[in-house]
Scaffold this motif. Structure first.
Motif, PDB file in Angstrom:
ATOM      1  N   THR A  30       8.216   7.076   8.388  1.00  0.00           N
ATOM      2  CA  THR A  30       6.958   7.232   7.982  1.00  0.00           C
ATOM      3  C   THR A  30       6.643   6.945   6.600  1.00  0.00           C
ATOM      4  N   GLN A  31       7.651   7.055   5.653  1.00  0.00           N
ATOM      5  CA  GLN A  31       7.606   6.690   4.223  1.00  0.00           C
ATOM      6  C   GLN A  31       7.736   5.178   4.383  1.00  0.00           C
ATOM      7  N   ARG A  32       8.417   4.547   4.961  1.00  0.00           N
ATOM      8  CA  ARG A  32       8.516   2.996   4.938  1.00  0.00           C
ATOM      9  C   ARG A  32       6.953   2.361   5.533  1.00  0.00           C
ATOM     10  N   LYS A  33       6.392   2.890   6.400  1.00  0.00           N
ATOM     11  CA  LYS A  33       5.262   2.450   7.075  1.00  0.00           C
ATOM     12  C   LYS A  33       4.436   2.531   5.937  1.00  0.00           C
ATOM     13  N   GLU A  34       4.186   3.815   5.327  1.00  0.00           N
ATOM     14  CA  GLU A  34       3.226   4.186   4.311  1.00  0.00           C
ATOM     15  C   GLU A  34       3.258   3.290   2.933  1.00  0.00           C
ATOM     16  N   TRP A  35       4.720   2.950   2.826  1.00  0.00           N
ATOM     17  CA  TRP A  35       4.786   2.209   1.632  1.00  0.00           C
ATOM     18  C   TRP A  35       4.182   0.689   1.635  1.00  0.00           C
ATOM     19  N   VAL A  36       4.074   0.016   2.847  1.00  0.00           N
ATOM     20  CA  VAL A  36       3.523  -1.137   2.744  1.00  0.00           C
ATOM     21  C   VAL A  36       2.084  -1.289   2.470  1.00  0.00           C
ATOM     22  N   THR A  37       1.330  -0.242   3.031  1.00  0.00           N
ATOM     23  CA  THR A  37       0.038  -0.066   2.754  1.00  0.00           C
ATOM     24  C   THR A  37      -0.086   0.392   1.384  1.00  0.00           C
ATOM     25  N   ALA A  38       0.505   1.307   0.897  1.00  0.00           N
ATOM     26  CA  ALA A  38       0.529   1.764  -0.574  1.00  0.00           C
ATOM     27  C   ALA A  38       0.507   0.686  -1.703  1.00  0.00           C
ATOM     28  N   VAL A  39       1.553  -0.304  -1.374  1.00  0.00           N
ATOM     29  CA  VAL A  39       1.753  -1.398  -2.292  1.00  0.00           C
ATOM     30  C   VAL A  39       0.529  -2.373  -2.381  1.00  0.00           C
ATOM     31  N   GLU A  40      -0.046  -2.577  -1.209  1.00  0.00           N
ATOM     32  CA  GLU A  40      -0.997  -3.502  -1.073  1.00  0.00           C
ATOM     33  C   GLU A  40      -2.137  -2.852  -1.747  1.00  0.00           C
ATOM     34  N   ASN A  41      -2.322  -1.563  -1.566  1.00  0.00           N
ATOM     35  CA  ASN A  41      -3.727  -0.884  -2.006  1.00  0.00           C
ATOM     36  C   ASN A  41      -3.459  -0.762  -3.720  1.00  0.00           C
ATOM     37  N   ALA A  42      -1.924  -0.623  -4.388  1.00  0.00           N
ATOM     38  CA  ALA A  42      -1.705  -0.268  -5.770  1.00  0.00           C
ATOM     39  C   ALA A  42      -2.151  -1.633  -6.272  1.00  0.00           C
ATOM     40  N   LYS A  43      -1.654  -2.936  -5.617  1.00  0.00           N
ATOM     41  CA  LYS A  43      -1.846  -4.356  -6.180  1.00  0.00           C
ATOM     42  C   LYS A  43      -3.256  -4.463  -6.653  1.00  0.00           C
ATOM     43  N   GLU A  44      -4.057  -3.946  -5.646  1.00  0.00           N
ATOM     44  CA  GLU A  44      -5.617  -4.470  -5.685  1.00  0.00           C
ATOM     45  C   GLU A  44      -6.349  -3.594  -6.679  1.00  0.00           C
ATOM     46  N   LYS A  45      -5.856  -2.133  -6.524  1.00  0.00           N
ATOM     47  CA  LYS A  45      -6.430  -1.338  -7.872  1.00  0.00           C
ATOM     48  C   LYS A  45      -6.048  -1.742  -9.135  1.00  0.00           C
ATOM     49  N   ALA A  46      -4.754  -2.064  -9.280  1.00  0.00           N
ATOM     50  CA  ALA A  46      -4.266  -2.324 -10.557  1.00  0.00           C
ATOM     51  C   ALA A  46      -4.886  -3.444 -11.156  1.00  0.00           C
TER      52      ALA A  46
END
Length: 346
Positions: free
Chosen positions: A274-290
């Motif tokens: 679960t954590q690894r799957k969520e990680w992929v999405t979270a990194v994409e969202n973090a880059k866009e937000k940053a």
């Protein structure tokens, strides 16, 4: 100082225990064994989401006996505090940085080597290989805990306040927060910067106060922890891919009945997946937000210069800590199978 921090963590834990034992609890709840799980990330972080999936699975299968309680955001103290509390059994499970575990058994030093993995694919295959990880995960049994799974923390790169890191030379004279590991301190020295080891929870204030000029971590640190509000340059040198490690109190884990242990082991797998799957999405969202909301500029320097400067560190560590060589050799086999890929720079 360590004693004071440990005492603070225990006091905080006792407050939480007392708070959770109010008069509204049913007799059935009182009879359940509480499984306390601590980590230092926010409730939006993939680690917390993975732990909630773990909690759900355990309670669906053993809910008549166990009540899993997940405490995020260092509610049980710093990572060092939580590791100490897991040692004593005051809490059952926590997420620890590899750098902290290195102080208990130096076999963990292998994962802190800079540029150890050629690609994310190699990194994931290595961490999923029990022949490599099992001897490492069980190395701390005498210290009172053992690792039960790993979590993806992506790649670590430098981010700074005022000076973009376009080459290793740009690190000269900068004070950079690193994890509390001798390997990371030496890495910064070879790159020309000044290492400032400190706990992750101290970084924001240190950046804000000008105590440090930058830090090194993954993209999530920019958004989840607000570091992108201060640091406007993120440089993809990708010097480390270091897993976070989930550890459990050794005595508690081995006192579980065989059928219960099997359910917890499956729960650890669900946590990992679960954590690894969520990680992929979270990194994409973090880059866009940053980029859009915090104004962070992403920089892609030539990695070869960084690799060359820290190469002596790898050789020094392997020569000093001879038990690492077999692990290093196996990792190189995966590196050959999954070499670095040229990624589009966005």
């Amino acid at each position: 100082m360590k004693f004071k921090k440990n005492l603070l963590g225990i006091c905080m834990l006792l407050v939480l225990i007392l708070t959770g034992c109010g008069s509204n609890n049913s007799q059935a709840d009182i009879n359940k064994t509480i499984i306390r799980v601590g980590h230092n990330q926010s409730q939006k972080h993939p680690t917390h989401i993975g732990l909630l999936a773990f909690e759900k699975y355990i309670e669906e299968n053993l809910g008549d006996k166990y009540d899993v309680q997940v405490f995020p955001s260092e509610l049980l103290g710093s990572q060092t505090d939580m590791v100490q509390l897991t040692q004593t059994g005051a809490i059952n499970i926590c997420v620890a940085s590899n750098a902290i575990l290195e102080t208990f058994d130096d076999v963990y030093e292998i994962f802190n080597l800079p540029y150890l993995f050629a690609s994310a694919e190699s990194y994931h295959h290595v961490m999923d290989d029990p022949e490599i990880t099992n001897p490492i995960f069980t190395s701390t049994k005498d210290a009172g805990f053992q690792a039960v799974t790993w979590l993806d923390a992506g790649s670590r790169s430098f981010y700074t306040k005022n000076r973009p890191i376009k080459s290793a030379a740009d690190l000269k004279g900068l004070k950079i927060r690193v994890q509390q590991s001798p390997t990371n301190v030496k890495m910064m020295s070879l790159l020309g910067g000044s290492a400032s080891p400190m706990g992750f929870g101290e970084v924001y204030t240190a950046l804000q106060a000008g105590i440090i000029d930058g830090a090194e971590n993954n993209e999530m640190s920019l958004t989840d922890n607000g570091h992108g509000d201060i640091c406007k340059y993120y440089s993809y040198d990708m010097h480390q891919m270091v897993p976070d490690i989930v550890i459990a109190n050794y005595e508690w884990l081995n006192d579980l009945q065989e059928d219960e242990r099997a359910i917890f082991e499956e729960g650890f797998k669900i946590l990992n997946q679960t954590q690894r799957k969520e990680w992929v999405t979270a990194v994409e969202n973090a880059k866009e937000k940053a980029a859009k909301e915090q104004g962070v500029k992403f920089i892609y320097p030539d990695q070869s210069e960084f690799v060359e400067k820290v190469a002596p560190l790898t050789q020094e560590v392997l020569q000093r800590n001879t038990k690492l060589q077999p692990y290093y050799d196996k990792i190189q086999e995966y590196n050959k199978e999954f070499p670095a890929q040229k990624e589009a720079k966005q």
